[in-house]
Scaffold this motif. Sequence first.
Motif, PDB file in Angstrom:
ATOM      1  N   ALA A 157       9.718   1.275   0.774  1.00 24.50           N
ATOM      2  CA  ALA A 157      10.507   0.044   0.900  1.00 24.50           C
ATOM      3  C   ALA A 157       9.817  -0.940   1.844  1.00 24.50           C
ATOM      4  O   ALA A 157       9.839  -2.151   1.609  1.00 24.50           O
ATOM      5  CB  ALA A 157      11.912   0.371   1.403  1.00 24.50           C
ATOM      6  N   PHE A 158       9.173  -0.429   2.887  1.00 16.34           N
ATOM      7  CA  PHE A 158       8.421  -1.287   3.802  1.00 16.34           C
ATOM      8  C   PHE A 158       7.279  -1.971   3.058  1.00 16.34           C
ATOM      9  O   PHE A 158       7.045  -3.161   3.225  1.00 16.34           O
ATOM     10  CB  PHE A 158       7.871  -0.467   4.985  1.00 16.34           C
ATOM     11  N   ARG A 159       6.582  -1.223   2.196  1.00 13.12           N
ATOM     12  CA  ARG A 159       5.474  -1.797   1.426  1.00 13.12           C
ATOM     13  C   ARG A 159       5.966  -2.909   0.500  1.00 13.12           C
ATOM     14  O   ARG A 159       5.344  -3.963   0.395  1.00 13.12           O
ATOM     15  CB  ARG A 159       4.758  -0.704   0.623  1.00 13.12           C
ATOM     16  N   LEU A 160       7.075  -2.670  -0.158  1.00  8.68           N
ATOM     17  CA  LEU A 160       7.623  -3.687  -1.058  1.00  8.68           C
ATOM     18  C   LEU A 160       8.071  -4.927  -0.297  1.00  8.68           C
ATOM     19  O   LEU A 160       7.842  -6.054  -0.740  1.00  8.68           O
ATOM     20  CB  LEU A 160       8.777  -3.115  -1.872  1.00  8.68           C
TER      21      LEU A 160
ATOM     22  N   LEU B 121       3.604   6.860  -3.802  1.00  5.24           N
ATOM     23  CA  LEU B 121       3.786   5.527  -3.227  1.00  5.24           C
ATOM     24  C   LEU B 121       3.196   4.482  -4.165  1.00  5.24           C
ATOM     25  O   LEU B 121       3.852   3.487  -4.490  1.00  5.24           O
ATOM     26  CB  LEU B 121       3.108   5.432  -1.853  1.00  5.24           C
ATOM     27  N   ASP B 122       1.968   4.715  -4.605  1.00  4.53           N
ATOM     28  CA  ASP B 122       1.312   3.772  -5.510  1.00  4.53           C
ATOM     29  C   ASP B 122       2.133   3.559  -6.775  1.00  4.53           C
ATOM     30  O   ASP B 122       2.313   2.421  -7.225  1.00  4.53           O
ATOM     31  CB  ASP B 122      -0.091   4.264  -5.880  1.00  4.53           C
TER      32      ASP B 122
ATOM     33  N   GLY C 104      -1.753  -2.805   3.454  1.00  2.82           N
ATOM     34  CA  GLY C 104      -1.480  -1.571   2.720  1.00  2.82           C
ATOM     35  C   GLY C 104      -2.121  -0.348   3.346  1.00  2.82           C
ATOM     36  O   GLY C 104      -1.622   0.774   3.167  1.00  2.82           O
ATOM     37  N   CYS C 105      -3.194  -0.510   4.108  1.00  5.02           N
ATOM     38  CA  CYS C 105      -3.895   0.652   4.683  1.00  5.02           C
ATOM     39  C   CYS C 105      -3.044   1.433   5.681  1.00  5.02           C
ATOM     40  O   CYS C 105      -2.884   2.649   5.532  1.00  5.02           O
ATOM     41  CB  CYS C 105      -5.222   0.227   5.304  1.00  5.02           C
ATOM     42  N   PRO C 106      -2.476   0.798   6.724  1.00  2.00           N
ATOM     43  CA  PRO C 106      -1.642   1.589   7.626  1.00  2.00           C
ATOM     44  C   PRO C 106      -0.391   2.135   6.939  1.00  2.00           C
ATOM     45  O   PRO C 106       0.105   3.208   7.306  1.00  2.00           O
ATOM     46  CB  PRO C 106      -1.279   0.629   8.760  1.00  2.00           C
ATOM     47  N   ILE C 107       0.089   1.423   5.923  1.00  2.00           N
ATOM     48  CA  ILE C 107       1.257   1.909   5.185  1.00  2.00           C
ATOM     49  C   ILE C 107       0.882   3.184   4.430  1.00  2.00           C
ATOM     50  O   ILE C 107       1.604   4.186   4.488  1.00  2.00           O
ATOM     51  CB  ILE C 107       1.788   0.816   4.232  1.00  2.00           C
TER      52      ILE C 107
END
Length: 190
Positions: free
Chosen positions: A49-52, A147-148, A130-133
Amino acid sequence: MRTDEWWDLIEQARAAAGDRADDRNLPDDPLPGALTEVLAALGPAEIAAFRLKAIEVTGTAYRYPLWNAAYLIEGGCGDDGFMDFRDGLVLLGRDVFERAVADPDSLATLPVVVRMSRGESGWIGFQSLGCPIKDAYRRVQGETGTLDAAVEAAVRGMARPAKPAGDDWDVEDDDEMRRRLPRLAALFLD
């Protein structure tokens, strides 16, 4: 994930990075690792959800005036560079981000931008939020394929603009840059 909650997580990482949170050009930049740590305390669904929400928030900065400011600050800025710029702008915190989206010329007040205008070290951009996520997700879940897949499926359903919003102008026209971004032009052109 609510927007306020998302920004709170960014601020937690910034607090952990301390006085070194505002420059992505540091050889040992602490902020990406701090963000990974903050996100690794969440569950896999929250990290997704954080990524989105990151995609949504950086999408609000997909604006020509901000892109043109990035072009001036960085001495050029293509598509990938503008993605990096927006990801790095997020890491400067909510106040700086929202002010810059509303008034890109406000970036002239940032110490890192002033240093850059003098030819000193400094960088706003960040290679990929996106890397730290992904690092946090991998730590929690042991893989990043789910996740992807979740992000890819959600992004397909998002309405995304074909081109940046706002007025565009010729970034090679110094007079136009001075008119539209006077404080930044004073730093980088004068």
